[in-house]
Scaffold this active site. Structure first.
Site, PDB file in Angstrom:
ATOM      1  CB  SER A 159      -0.993  -6.096  -1.671  1.00  0.00           C
ATOM      2  OG  SER A 159      -2.125  -6.181  -2.561  1.00  0.00           O
ATOM      3  CE1 TYR A 173       1.007  -1.614  -3.388  1.00  0.00           C
ATOM      4  CE2 TYR A 173      -0.362  -3.323  -4.169  1.00  0.00           C
ATOM      5  CZ  TYR A 173      -0.279  -2.629  -3.048  1.00  0.00           C
ATOM      6  OH  TYR A 173      -0.895  -2.626  -1.924  1.00  0.00           O
TER       7      TYR A 173
HETATM    8  P1  NAP Z   1      -3.464   5.081   2.022  1.00  0.00           P
HETATM    9  O1  NAP Z   1      -4.566   5.207   2.830  1.00  0.00           O
HETATM   10  O2  NAP Z   1      -3.010   5.756   0.774  1.00  0.00           O
HETATM   11  O3  NAP Z   1      -2.349   5.374   3.281  1.00  0.00           O
HETATM   12  C1  NAP Z   1      -0.919   5.357   2.779  1.00  0.00           C
HETATM   13  C2  NAP Z   1      -0.080   5.613   4.180  1.00  0.00           C
HETATM   14  O4  NAP Z   1       1.270   5.326   3.849  1.00  0.00           O
HETATM   15  C3  NAP Z   1      -0.273   7.074   4.338  1.00  0.00           C
HETATM   16  O5  NAP Z   1      -0.416   7.371   5.913  1.00  0.00           O
HETATM   17  C4  NAP Z   1       1.016   7.638   3.849  1.00  0.00           C
HETATM   18  O6  NAP Z   1       1.399   8.726   4.737  1.00  0.00           O
HETATM   19  C5  NAP Z   1       2.152   6.419   4.056  1.00  0.00           C
HETATM   20  N1  NAP Z   1       3.216   6.596   3.340  1.00  0.00           N
HETATM   21  C6  NAP Z   1       3.411   6.678   1.696  1.00  0.00           C
HETATM   22  N2  NAP Z   1       4.290   6.777   1.551  1.00  0.00           N
HETATM   23  C7  NAP Z   1       5.317   6.944   2.664  1.00  0.00           C
HETATM   24  C8  NAP Z   1       6.556   7.136   2.910  1.00  0.00           C
HETATM   25  N3  NAP Z   1       7.446   7.377   1.849  1.00  0.00           N
HETATM   26  N4  NAP Z   1       7.125   7.194   4.131  1.00  0.00           N
HETATM   27  C9  NAP Z   1       6.109   7.035   5.392  1.00  0.00           C
HETATM   28  N5  NAP Z   1       4.908   6.824   5.029  1.00  0.00           N
HETATM   29  C10 NAP Z   1       4.444   6.814   3.706  1.00  0.00           C
HETATM   30  O7  NAP Z   1      -3.124   3.505   2.181  1.00  0.00           O
HETATM   31  P2  NAP Z   1      -3.679   2.192   2.751  1.00  0.00           P
HETATM   32  O8  NAP Z   1      -4.893   1.571   1.850  1.00  0.00           O
HETATM   33  O9  NAP Z   1      -4.154   2.233   4.054  1.00  0.00           O
HETATM   34  O10 NAP Z   1      -2.289   1.316   2.636  1.00  0.00           O
HETATM   35  C11 NAP Z   1      -1.627   0.717   3.827  1.00  0.00           C
HETATM   36  C12 NAP Z   1      -1.102  -0.407   3.225  1.00  0.00           C
HETATM   37  O11 NAP Z   1      -1.950  -1.586   2.853  1.00  0.00           O
HETATM   38  C13 NAP Z   1      -0.022  -0.233   2.114  1.00  0.00           C
HETATM   39  O12 NAP Z   1       1.141  -1.033   2.270  1.00  0.00           O
HETATM   40  C14 NAP Z   1      -0.800  -0.982   1.074  1.00  0.00           C
HETATM   41  O13 NAP Z   1      -0.144  -1.394   0.024  1.00  0.00           O
HETATM   42  C15 NAP Z   1      -1.391  -2.063   1.807  1.00  0.00           C
HETATM   43  N6  NAP Z   1      -2.704  -2.455   0.973  1.00  0.00           N
HETATM   44  C16 NAP Z   1      -3.800  -1.801   0.959  1.00  0.00           C
HETATM   45  C17 NAP Z   1      -5.118  -2.295   0.252  1.00  0.00           C
HETATM   46  C18 NAP Z   1      -6.097  -1.582  -0.081  1.00  0.00           C
HETATM   47  O14 NAP Z   1      -6.999  -1.991  -0.757  1.00  0.00           O
HETATM   48  N7  NAP Z   1      -6.440  -0.310   0.617  1.00  0.00           N
HETATM   49  C19 NAP Z   1      -4.940  -3.539  -0.144  1.00  0.00           C
HETATM   50  C20 NAP Z   1      -3.819  -4.483  -0.062  1.00  0.00           C
HETATM   51  C21 NAP Z   1      -2.716  -3.753   0.516  1.00  0.00           C
HETATM   52  P3  NAP Z   1       0.994  10.414   4.437  1.00  0.00           P
HETATM   53  O15 NAP Z   1      -0.238  10.184   5.150  1.00  0.00           O
HETATM   54  O16 NAP Z   1       2.071  11.344   5.198  1.00  0.00           O
HETATM   55  O17 NAP Z   1       0.823  10.473   2.965  1.00  0.00           O
END
Ligand code: NAP
Length: 264
Positions: A159, A173
């Site tokens: 991130s 985080y």
């Molecule tokens: P999201 O829409 O909240 O989705 C998170 C995903 O992670 C969901 O599929 C969830 O599964 C899964 N998850 C959470 N805890 C878990 C666990 N203990 N075991 C297995 N799966 C788990 O988030 P996102 O924005 O797509 O984020 C994905 C990645 O990108 C993350 O690593 C996040 O830190 C990173 N990121 C996101 C952003 C942003 O702005 N969105 C920016 C930088 C980095 P369930 O569906 O079963 O809940």
């Protein structure tokens, strides 16, 4: 979207593959010919929706429930991949969580343990199992698994917080993602002679549900004007970078952190 995954001979596991960046990555992997293990923790409905869409497009996919913070659940998940999917050649360590905005001096031990267990330990557990199946290192008792031992690629999801630090909001985080970047650099060097490339993407503000889960559902709208491109990124734009790092098109790239921040 065309899909050439019918009869796919190689698998990728996308952790957190049912929603957000993971779902976009699962769909794009399938379109590029991968059989996809779509991991989820709680939202089986979302994961099944991704799997159904991939199968309807002629691809191969399997929903896999496992909390990546649980070593035992990760081991069991990889056992299912061995039994039910083609050999594992790719891993995307995408599963991740944020928490409510907090200063460090108010953070509980439980919060810190969850943050690092999912975002850091989960990536180590999944990478360990993947390496055991991918490494071209001759068997010496330390590696095993039912994989092809044909090499592979691991992509970790960091991130922009890793470099910005998340002050007043989520330094925990940011620090977990900093650990993921060090993990990427070290593991890439450890595995460079074993046919496994390890890279990371560093997304900026991306339109997904993660912001609402951190108590800031309007974060994307509020931040957009301050971002260099005056907009957030999409999950599909991050998926493009991830799938490039998984593919042979990036064959001389390892230990890299690819910015997908729109210049932030
Ligand atoms: P999201 O829409 O909240 O989705 C998170 C995903 O992670 C969901 O599929 C969830 O599964 C899964 N998850 C959470 N805890 C878990 C666990 N203990 N075991 C297995 N799966 C788990 O988030 P996102 O924005 O797509 O984020 C994905 C990645 O990108 C993350 O690593 C996040 O830190 C990173 N990121 C996101 C952003 C942003 O702005 N969105 C920016 C930088 C980095 P369930 O569906 O079963 O809940």
């Amino acid at each position: 979207m065309t899909n050439d995954a019918a009869g796919a001979s190689r698998s990728v596991l996308v952790t957190g593959g049912g929603r957000g960046i993971g779902a976009a990555t699962s769909r794009l992997c399938a379109a590029r010919g991968w059989a996809v293990g779509v991991n989820f923790a709680r939202d089986g409905t979302a994961a099944e929706r991704v799997v159904t869409a991939i199968r309807e497009g002629g691809g191969t996919a399997l929903a896999l429930q496992a909390d990546v913070a649980s070593d035992a659940e990760v081991v069991a998940m990889f056992g299912r991949i061995d039994a039910e999917l083609p050999p594992l050649i790719g891993l995307v360590n995408n599963a991740g969580v944020v928490d409510l905005a907090s200063r460090v001096d108010a953070m509980s031990a439980a919060r810190l343990q969850r943050m690092f267990a999912i975002n850091v330990f989960g990536s180590f557990f999944c990478a360990r199992e993947a390496i055991r199946r991918m490494t071209t290192r001759p068997a010496d008792g330390t590696c095993g698994g039912a994989g092809a031992h044909a090499g592979g690629a691991i992509v970790n999801v960091s991130s922009a917080a890793a470099k910005l630090g998340g002050p007043g909001q989520y330094v925990d985080y940011a620090a977990a993602k900093g650990a993921i970047e060090s993990f990427t650099i070290g593991l890439a060097k450890e595995l460079a002679g074993e046919g496994i490339r390890v890279n990371a993407v560093r997304p900026g503000i991306i339109e997904t549900e993660i912001h609402a889960s951190g108590g800031a559902p309007d974060r994307v709208r509020e931040m957009a004007a301050q971002l260099p491109m005056h907009r957030a990124g999409t999950a599909e734009e991050v998926a493009e970078a991830i799938v490039w790092l998984l593919s042979d098109a990036s064959s001389y790239t390892t230990g890299s952190i690819v910015e997908v921040t729109g210049g932030r």
